[in-house]
Motif scaffolding. Structure first.
Motif, PDB file in Angstrom:
ATOM      1  N   LEU A 152      10.838  10.626   0.006  1.00  0.00           N
ATOM      2  CA  LEU A 152      11.259   9.015   0.176  1.00  0.00           C
ATOM      3  C   LEU A 152      11.603   8.903   1.556  1.00  0.00           C
ATOM      4  CD1 LEU A 152      11.773   6.529  -1.114  1.00  0.00           C
ATOM      5  CD2 LEU A 152      14.035   7.039  -1.400  1.00  0.00           C
ATOM      6  N   ALA A 153      10.696   7.938   2.285  1.00  0.00           N
ATOM      7  CA  ALA A 153      11.191   7.795   3.811  1.00  0.00           C
ATOM      8  C   ALA A 153      10.791   6.470   4.075  1.00  0.00           C
ATOM      9  CB  ALA A 153      10.269   8.732   4.633  1.00  0.00           C
ATOM     10  N   PRO A 154      11.362   5.814   5.092  1.00  0.00           N
ATOM     11  CA  PRO A 154      10.852   4.397   5.597  1.00  0.00           C
ATOM     12  C   PRO A 154       9.581   4.145   6.198  1.00  0.00           C
ATOM     13  CG  PRO A 154      12.574   5.415   7.278  1.00  0.00           C
ATOM     14  CD  PRO A 154      12.481   6.050   5.965  1.00  0.00           C
ATOM     15  N   THR A 155       8.431   4.548   5.288  1.00  0.00           N
ATOM     16  CA  THR A 155       7.335   4.341   5.829  1.00  0.00           C
ATOM     17  C   THR A 155       6.388   3.502   4.477  1.00  0.00           C
ATOM     18  OG1 THR A 155       6.526   6.394   5.013  1.00  0.00           O
ATOM     19  CG2 THR A 155       7.412   6.161   7.227  1.00  0.00           C
ATOM     20  N   TYR A 156       5.651   2.898   4.822  1.00  0.00           N
ATOM     21  CA  TYR A 156       4.682   2.152   3.797  1.00  0.00           C
ATOM     22  C   TYR A 156       4.154   3.114   2.998  1.00  0.00           C
ATOM     23  CZ  TYR A 156       0.875  -0.014   1.181  1.00  0.00           C
ATOM     24  OH  TYR A 156       0.071  -0.257   0.352  1.00  0.00           O
ATOM     25  N   GLY A 180      -5.686  -9.738  -9.842  1.00  0.00           N
ATOM     26  CA  GLY A 180      -5.757 -11.173 -10.066  1.00  0.00           C
ATOM     27  C   GLY A 180      -4.987 -12.018  -9.243  1.00  0.00           C
ATOM     28  N   LYS A 181      -4.291 -13.009  -9.615  1.00  0.00           N
ATOM     29  CA  LYS A 181      -3.672 -14.038  -8.671  1.00  0.00           C
ATOM     30  C   LYS A 181      -2.495 -13.406  -8.001  1.00  0.00           C
ATOM     31  CE  LYS A 181      -5.460 -18.143 -11.167  1.00  0.00           C
ATOM     32  NZ  LYS A 181      -5.094 -19.431 -11.792  1.00  0.00           N
ATOM     33  N   ARG A 182      -1.955 -12.415  -8.741  1.00  0.00           N
ATOM     34  CA  ARG A 182      -0.949 -11.777  -8.080  1.00  0.00           C
ATOM     35  C   ARG A 182      -0.917 -11.007  -6.728  1.00  0.00           C
ATOM     36  NH1 ARG A 182      -0.431 -10.322 -13.923  1.00  0.00           N
ATOM     37  NH2 ARG A 182       1.217 -11.464 -14.692  1.00  0.00           N
ATOM     38  N   LYS A 183      -0.101 -10.916  -5.892  1.00  0.00           N
ATOM     39  CA  LYS A 183      -0.148 -10.202  -4.621  1.00  0.00           C
ATOM     40  C   LYS A 183      -0.528  -8.657  -4.972  1.00  0.00           C
ATOM     41  CE  LYS A 183       1.043 -13.882  -2.112  1.00  0.00           C
ATOM     42  NZ  LYS A 183       0.213 -14.507  -1.319  1.00  0.00           N
ATOM     43  N   ASP A 184      -1.288  -8.109  -4.051  1.00  0.00           N
ATOM     44  CA  ASP A 184      -1.849  -6.870  -4.164  1.00  0.00           C
ATOM     45  C   ASP A 184      -0.848  -6.070  -3.229  1.00  0.00           C
ATOM     46  OD1 ASP A 184      -3.048  -4.325  -4.566  1.00  0.00           O
ATOM     47  OD2 ASP A 184      -5.109  -5.188  -4.322  1.00  0.00           O
ATOM     48  N   PHE A 185      -0.020  -5.244  -3.991  1.00  0.00           N
ATOM     49  CA  PHE A 185       0.978  -4.362  -3.096  1.00  0.00           C
ATOM     50  C   PHE A 185       0.290  -2.911  -2.548  1.00  0.00           C
ATOM     51  CE2 PHE A 185       4.611  -6.709  -4.737  1.00  0.00           C
ATOM     52  CZ  PHE A 185       4.629  -7.775  -4.279  1.00  0.00           C
ATOM     53  N   SER A 186      -0.950  -2.779  -3.203  1.00  0.00           N
ATOM     54  CA  SER A 186      -1.691  -1.466  -2.503  1.00  0.00           C
ATOM     55  C   SER A 186      -2.306  -1.756  -1.284  1.00  0.00           C
ATOM     56  CB  SER A 186      -2.685  -1.161  -3.626  1.00  0.00           C
ATOM     57  OG  SER A 186      -3.739  -2.247  -3.651  1.00  0.00           O
ATOM     58  N   ILE A 187      -2.270  -3.028  -0.733  1.00  0.00           N
ATOM     59  CA  ILE A 187      -2.798  -3.577   0.675  1.00  0.00           C
ATOM     60  C   ILE A 187      -1.586  -3.296   1.518  1.00  0.00           C
ATOM     61  CG2 ILE A 187      -3.773  -5.016   1.991  1.00  0.00           C
ATOM     62  CD1 ILE A 187      -5.433  -6.057  -0.633  1.00  0.00           C
ATOM     63  N   TYR A 188      -1.488  -2.721   2.659  1.00  0.00           N
ATOM     64  CA  TYR A 188      -0.629  -2.849   3.419  1.00  0.00           C
ATOM     65  C   TYR A 188      -0.082  -4.365   4.141  1.00  0.00           C
ATOM     66  CZ  TYR A 188       2.236  -2.095   8.108  1.00  0.00           C
ATOM     67  OH  TYR A 188       2.944  -2.126   9.068  1.00  0.00           O
ATOM     68  N   ASP A 189      -1.056  -4.963   4.470  1.00  0.00           N
ATOM     69  CA  ASP A 189      -0.553  -6.122   5.130  1.00  0.00           C
ATOM     70  C   ASP A 189      -0.123  -7.069   4.292  1.00  0.00           C
ATOM     71  OD1 ASP A 189      -1.545  -5.386   7.645  1.00  0.00           O
ATOM     72  OD2 ASP A 189      -3.501  -6.089   7.491  1.00  0.00           O
ATOM     73  N   VAL A 190      -0.475  -7.062   2.966  1.00  0.00           N
ATOM     74  CA  VAL A 190       0.089  -7.915   1.899  1.00  0.00           C
ATOM     75  C   VAL A 190       1.703  -7.501   1.670  1.00  0.00           C
ATOM     76  CG1 VAL A 190       0.242  -8.634  -0.589  1.00  0.00           C
ATOM     77  CG2 VAL A 190      -2.177  -8.488   0.773  1.00  0.00           C
ATOM     78  N   THR A 191       1.847  -6.263   1.448  1.00  0.00           N
ATOM     79  CA  THR A 191       3.162  -5.730   1.390  1.00  0.00           C
ATOM     80  C   THR A 191       4.102  -6.045   2.558  1.00  0.00           C
ATOM     81  OG1 THR A 191       2.207  -3.796  -0.002  1.00  0.00           O
ATOM     82  CG2 THR A 191       4.557  -3.682   0.662  1.00  0.00           C
ATOM     83  N   LYS A 192       3.617  -5.989   3.760  1.00  0.00           N
ATOM     84  CA  LYS A 192       4.393  -6.303   5.043  1.00  0.00           C
ATOM     85  C   LYS A 192       4.819  -7.640   4.958  1.00  0.00           C
ATOM     86  CE  LYS A 192       3.953  -6.374  10.055  1.00  0.00           C
ATOM     87  NZ  LYS A 192       3.135  -6.005  11.194  1.00  0.00           N
ATOM     88  N   THR A 193       3.835  -8.675   4.538  1.00  0.00           N
ATOM     89  CA  THR A 193       4.089 -10.053   4.676  1.00  0.00           C
ATOM     90  C   THR A 193       5.106 -10.335   3.440  1.00  0.00           C
ATOM     91  OG1 THR A 193       1.892 -10.331   5.181  1.00  0.00           O
ATOM     92  CG2 THR A 193       2.977 -12.278   4.403  1.00  0.00           C
ATOM     93  N   MET A 194       5.181  -9.823   2.324  1.00  0.00           N
ATOM     94  CA  MET A 194       6.071 -10.146   1.304  1.00  0.00           C
ATOM     95  C   MET A 194       7.349  -9.359   1.161  1.00  0.00           C
ATOM     96  SD  MET A 194       4.326 -12.447  -0.392  1.00  0.00           S
ATOM     97  CE  MET A 194       5.470 -12.239  -2.174  1.00  0.00           C
ATOM     98  N   ALA A 195       7.334  -8.542   2.199  1.00  0.00           N
ATOM     99  CA  ALA A 195       8.523  -7.375   2.231  1.00  0.00           C
ATOM    100  C   ALA A 195       9.863  -8.124   1.924  1.00  0.00           C
ATOM    101  CB  ALA A 195       8.462  -6.640   3.388  1.00  0.00           C
TER     102      ALA A 195
END
Length: 241
Positions: A152-156, A180-195
């Protein structure tokens, strides 16, 4: 003159008493004391007409616009474990509207009590496996080494393996499940935007209707340590590796 002064004092006192009876700003006094219609059973259509729309529940909680979305806030047959009933019964919800009278709270309880409990799927009877024909032993294949777990570390990359795939999989595109219509957290940019929203909703108490992952969905809530590391990742500028 003495009687006139006494009259003025009494008038001021009566005015102050009348003010204390005023309803709180933002409420509708008529709705707070209105009796709900009598029902012998309660379905989603009636609950929407009697409670969700008049008390503006749908206005703040868009998911309640469908019964599938509403069911994320209730536990069938268990009103005392259902975030929807807990919020309206305590008066905490609706936040910007009139408090539900007890008869309307009872309609919410009736709806939850009338829901059918989710029955587990029956375990299928396994098909007998035919006995294979013995074959001569060949060379022992070299086993593929199992990738070592990422600490566990502070990286994606670390947060994806230790938090997102554990707590968010199945609803947000992790582990090969389509988002589907949900945000895909397997994508780095999506996760960063929704963080920031992800961090805020992970940090909510389990009884809050907006907590993620939702209660009763079979996904563990991130630990306090994991949430702290998630915040450290944001503070460090969202490093990927």
């Amino acid at each position: 003159m003495q009687y006139k002064s006494i009259g003025i004092v009494i008038g001021i006192a009566l005015g102050a008493l009348s003010l204390t009876g005023c309803p709180v700003k933002g409420t509708d006094e008529a709705l707070e004391f209105k009796l709900a219609p009598t029902f012998t059973s309660m379905n989603y259509a009636n609950l929407r007409q009697q409670v969700l729309e008049p008390f503006r529940c749908i206005f703040c909680h868009k998911k309640m616009d469908t019964e599938e979305g509403l069911l994320t806030y209730v536990v069938p047959k268990q009103c005392y474990a259902s975030p929807l009933w807990i919020k309206v019964a305590s008066g905490e919800m609706p936040k910007d509207g009139p408090r539900l009278s007890s008869s309307y709270v009872d309609l919410v309880k009736m709806y939850i009590d009338d829901l059918e409990e989710t029955e587990p799927y029956p375990t299928p009877t396994p098909t007998p496996t035919p006995t294979p024909t013995p074959v001569p032993p060949g060379p022992t294949p070299t086993p593929t080494p199992t990738p070592a777990p990422i600490p566990l570390a502070p990286t994606y990359v670390s947060l994806r393996q230790n938090v997102l795939e554990v707590s968010c999989a199945g609803c947000h595109g992790m582990s090969g499940v389509p988002a589907g219509k949900r945000k895909d957290f397997s994508i780095y940019d999506v996760t960063k935007t929704m963080a920031q929203e992800m961090h805020d909703r992970m940090s909510l108490p389990d009884t809050d209707m907006d907590v993620m992952p939702p209660a009763g969905k079979g996904r563990p809530k991130p630990t306090a340590e994991q949430i702290t590391v998630f915040q450290q990742w944001m503070d460090a500028g969202f490093p990927e590796n």
